[in-house]
Motif scaffolding. Structure first.
Motif, PDB file in Angstrom:
ATOM      1  N   SER A  13       0.824  -1.213   0.000  1.00  0.00           N
ATOM      2  CA  SER A  13       0.000   0.000   0.000  1.00  0.00           C
ATOM      3  C   SER A  13       0.857   1.261   0.000  1.00  0.00           C
ATOM      4  N   GLU A  14       2.079   1.147   0.517  1.00  0.00           N
ATOM      5  CA  GLU A  14       2.993   2.286   0.514  1.00  0.00           C
ATOM      6  C   GLU A  14       3.650   2.463  -0.851  1.00  0.00           C
ATOM      7  N   GLU A  15       4.098   1.354  -1.427  1.00  0.00           N
ATOM      8  CA  GLU A  15       4.814   1.422  -2.716  1.00  0.00           C
ATOM      9  C   GLU A  15       3.859   1.454  -3.912  1.00  0.00           C
ATOM     10  N   LEU A  16       2.655   0.869  -3.731  1.00  0.00           N
ATOM     11  CA  LEU A  16       1.696   0.701  -4.833  1.00  0.00           C
ATOM     12  C   LEU A  16       2.382   0.062  -6.039  1.00  0.00           C
ATOM     13  N   HIS A  17       3.236  -0.914  -5.709  1.00  0.00           N
ATOM     14  CA  HIS A  17       3.980  -1.627  -6.748  1.00  0.00           C
ATOM     15  C   HIS A  17       4.470  -2.943  -6.129  1.00  0.00           C
ATOM     16  N   PHE A  18       4.004  -4.064  -6.677  1.00  0.00           N
ATOM     17  CA  PHE A  18       4.318  -5.360  -6.084  1.00  0.00           C
ATOM     18  C   PHE A  18       5.812  -5.684  -6.156  1.00  0.00           C
ATOM     19  N   THR A  19       6.429  -5.410  -7.270  1.00  0.00           N
ATOM     20  CA  THR A  19       7.849  -5.753  -7.429  1.00  0.00           C
ATOM     21  C   THR A  19       8.719  -4.956  -6.470  1.00  0.00           C
ATOM     22  N   LYS A  20       8.471  -3.623  -6.363  1.00  0.00           N
ATOM     23  CA  LYS A  20       9.264  -2.785  -5.447  1.00  0.00           C
ATOM     24  C   LYS A  20       9.024  -3.197  -3.996  1.00  0.00           C
ATOM     25  N   GLY A  61      -9.574  -1.576   1.121  1.00  0.00           N
ATOM     26  CA  GLY A  61      -8.131  -1.506   1.325  1.00  0.00           C
ATOM     27  C   GLY A  61      -7.733  -0.313   2.175  1.00  0.00           C
ATOM     28  N   GLU A  62      -8.424   0.822   1.987  1.00  0.00           N
ATOM     29  CA  GLU A  62      -8.127   2.012   2.792  1.00  0.00           C
ATOM     30  C   GLU A  62      -8.458   1.783   4.264  1.00  0.00           C
ATOM     31  N   ILE A  63      -9.584   1.084   4.497  1.00  0.00           N
ATOM     32  CA  ILE A  63      -9.964   0.763   5.883  1.00  0.00           C
ATOM     33  C   ILE A  63      -8.918  -0.145   6.519  1.00  0.00           C
ATOM     34  N   VAL A  64      -8.532  -1.195   5.777  1.00  0.00           N
ATOM     35  CA  VAL A  64      -7.531  -2.144   6.292  1.00  0.00           C
ATOM     36  C   VAL A  64      -6.199  -1.434   6.522  1.00  0.00           C
ATOM     37  N   GLN A  65      -5.836  -0.526   5.622  1.00  0.00           N
ATOM     38  CA  GLN A  65      -4.563   0.202   5.768  1.00  0.00           C
ATOM     39  C   GLN A  65      -4.534   0.989   7.081  1.00  0.00           C
ATOM     40  N   GLN A  66      -5.624   1.719   7.365  1.00  0.00           N
ATOM     41  CA  GLN A  66      -5.666   2.529   8.580  1.00  0.00           C
ATOM     42  C   GLN A  66      -5.580   1.665   9.834  1.00  0.00           C
ATOM     43  N   GLU A  67      -6.339   0.572   9.830  1.00  0.00           N
ATOM     44  CA  GLU A  67      -6.327  -0.290  11.009  1.00  0.00           C
ATOM     45  C   GLU A  67      -5.003  -1.034  11.148  1.00  0.00           C
ATOM     46  N   ALA A  68      -4.396  -1.403  10.020  1.00  0.00           N
ATOM     47  CA  ALA A  68      -3.093  -2.086  10.055  1.00  0.00           C
ATOM     48  C   ALA A  68      -2.019  -1.148  10.593  1.00  0.00           C
ATOM     49  N   LEU A  69      -2.117   0.139  10.245  1.00  0.00           N
ATOM     50  CA  LEU A  69      -1.175   1.124  10.775  1.00  0.00           C
ATOM     51  C   LEU A  69      -1.353   1.281  12.287  1.00  0.00           C
ATOM     52  N   ASN A  70      -2.610   1.268  12.728  1.00  0.00           N
ATOM     53  CA  ASN A  70      -2.873   1.342  14.168  1.00  0.00           C
ATOM     54  C   ASN A  70      -2.269   0.148  14.904  1.00  0.00           C
ATOM     55  N   ILE A  71      -2.437  -1.031  14.302  1.00  0.00           N
ATOM     56  CA  ILE A  71      -1.873  -2.248  14.902  1.00  0.00           C
ATOM     57  C   ILE A  71      -0.348  -2.157  14.936  1.00  0.00           C
ATOM     58  N   GLN A  72       0.239  -1.706  13.856  1.00  0.00           N
ATOM     59  CA  GLN A  72       1.700  -1.569  13.779  1.00  0.00           C
ATOM     60  C   GLN A  72       2.206  -0.600  14.844  1.00  0.00           C
ATOM     61  N   ASN A  73       1.509   0.531  15.013  1.00  0.00           N
ATOM     62  CA  ASN A  73       1.900   1.502  16.029  1.00  0.00           C
ATOM     63  C   ASN A  73       1.769   0.925  17.436  1.00  0.00           C
ATOM     64  N   SER A  74       0.706   0.136  17.637  1.00  0.00           N
ATOM     65  CA  SER A  74       0.502  -0.490  18.949  1.00  0.00           C
ATOM     66  C   SER A  74       1.619  -1.472  19.267  1.00  0.00           C
ATOM     67  N   ILE A  75       2.022  -2.246  18.277  1.00  0.00           N
ATOM     68  CA  ILE A  75       3.111  -3.210  18.468  1.00  0.00           C
ATOM     69  C   ILE A  75       4.407  -2.483  18.779  1.00  0.00           C
ATOM     70  N   GLN A  76       4.674  -1.402  18.066  1.00  0.00           N
ATOM     71  CA  GLN A  76       5.880  -0.621  18.331  1.00  0.00           C
ATOM     72  C   GLN A  76       5.840  -0.012  19.728  1.00  0.00           C
ATOM     73  N   ASN A  77       4.634   0.422  20.140  1.00  0.00           N
ATOM     74  CA  ASN A  77       4.481   0.999  21.476  1.00  0.00           C
ATOM     75  C   ASN A  77       4.705  -0.055  22.554  1.00  0.00           C
ATOM     76  N   ILE A  78       4.199  -1.265  22.304  1.00  0.00           N
ATOM     77  CA  ILE A  78       4.417  -2.373  23.238  1.00  0.00           C
ATOM     78  C   ILE A  78       5.911  -2.648  23.381  1.00  0.00           C
ATOM     79  N   SER A  79       6.606  -2.709  22.266  1.00  0.00           N
ATOM     80  CA  SER A  79       8.041  -2.996  22.283  1.00  0.00           C
ATOM     81  C   SER A  79       8.815  -1.922  23.035  1.00  0.00           C
ATOM     82  N   SER A  80       8.461  -0.656  22.776  1.00  0.00           N
ATOM     83  CA  SER A  80       9.194   0.435  23.435  1.00  0.00           C
ATOM     84  C   SER A  80       8.917   0.457  24.934  1.00  0.00           C
ATOM     85  N   GLN A  81       7.667   0.147  25.338  1.00  0.00           N
ATOM     86  CA  GLN A  81       7.343   0.135  26.756  1.00  0.00           C
ATOM     87  C   GLN A  81       8.020  -1.034  27.472  1.00  0.00           C
ATOM     88  N   ILE A  82       8.080  -2.181  26.804  1.00  0.00           N
ATOM     89  CA  ILE A  82       8.774  -3.331  27.388  1.00  0.00           C
ATOM     90  C   ILE A  82      10.250  -3.020  27.567  1.00  0.00           C
TER      91      ILE A  82
END
Length: 307
Positions: A13-20, A61-82
């Motif tokens: 979704s960031e690259e909008l290109h499968f090969t890249k 896809g836009e809905i999934v992108q937003q929620e996936a970003l939220n999940i990614q941020n949550s995981i990063q926050n968990i890691s930093s807090q640990i």
């Protein structure tokens, strides 16, 4: 739904290109396409519109992108807090201690601990049920004068606590018999205090009754009354060492010798987090600095088990 699928999806979704996207992920383009199809099958909708060689996100896809970003941020926050928790940068520490002088010892050590770890909140609970509190996970560890629940708890003897007769008058004798201690006016803790319970037991064994001239739960008041010549007192070495007693004199008590064992109590098979380890380090250093009567084997076990 696997986190790996969301990671692949976000890269596409960031690259909008499968090969890249495949190159950045370090996988082949067919593998990436297969993983995205699996995700689309699980969601039940297409995530990308494929227009020639170009792709774009669908509304789903836009809905999934937003929620996936939220999940990614949550995981990063968990890691930093640990990471912060494991280094003692955040968190809390709960210690259970019996009421009395051990509470004074532990609370005094909170000062250097706070200087080292100012963002860790420390809770010192003074309770007669140290073992119960530790077993029920209401405290990370406890300090007690007894240790019974060997099936659930791990106990290490920290030191043998000695008791002194203190006075404002110097005596030529370094030791004094317990029966002689009872002859003069005494200033003691109330009967509910752990020290007083031990004294009551020792006096009853020689058919004597303790009748102090003053009872108070304040160690500072006891020391001031002794300074004023109102009477003598019996206090633990812990209290004598931790307060300004340079103007007072002490004698060791014998027949019987008044001592008790002090234990560090922890729950078996339970992870000892960073803050607990660091506080126990301070406690052990203080005990060693004061030259308390410790057992080398017990201290070695504590160093290997906790420190």
């Amino acid at each position: 739904m696997e986190l790996r699928h969301l990671e692949y999806f976000l890269m596409v979704s960031e690259e909008l290109h499968f090969t890249k996207a495949a190159e950045k992920l370090g996988i082949s383009q067919p593998t990436l396409s297969h993983q995205i199809k699996m995700l689309e099958k699980e969601i039940g909708y297409s995530l990308f519109n494929r227009v020639g060689k170009k792709i774009e996100l669908t509304k789903v896809g836009e809905i999934v992108q937003q929620e996936a970003l939220n999940i990614q941020n949550s995981i990063q926050n968990i890691s930093s807090q640990i990471a912060a928790f494991s280094k003692g940068e955040i968190g809390e520490l709960k210690i259970a201690v019996l009421p009395g002088e051990i509470t004074d010892l532990v609370t005094t050590l909170c000062i250097p601990f706070n200087q080292l770890y100012p963002n860790i909140r420390v809770f010192v609970e003074s309770t007669d049920q140290v073992e119960k509190v530790v077993i029920e996970n209401q405290a990370d560890f406890g300090i007690s004068f007894q240790f019974n629940q060997e099936d659930l708890l791990h106990g290490t003897k920290l030191y043998d606590e000695e008791f002194y007769l203190i006075s404002n008058q110097k005596s030529e004798e370094q030791k004094v018999q317990f029966t002689s201690v009872l002859d003069g006016p005494l200033i003691l803790f109330p009967s509910m205090h752990q020290c007083r319970k031990m004294l009551n037991k020792a006096s009853s064994e020689i058919d004597k009754t303790l009748e102090p001239i003053v009872e108070t739960s304040s160690i500072k008041s006891i020391l001031n009354l002794v300074r004023s010549g109102v009477g003598r007192s019996i206090v633990s070495r812990t209290l004598f060492e931790f307060y300004d007693t340079n103007d007072l004199f002490f004698q060791q008590i014998e027949k019987p010798t008044l001592t008790r064992e002090v234990f560090l109590v922890m729950k078996k098979n339970c992870y000892m987090h960073y803050a607990s380890r660091e506080f126990i380090k301070l406690l052990v250093r203080e005990i060693e600095k004061l030259h308390f009567n410790t057992e080398k084997e017990a201290m070695h076990s504590l160093h290997s088990f906790v420190l």
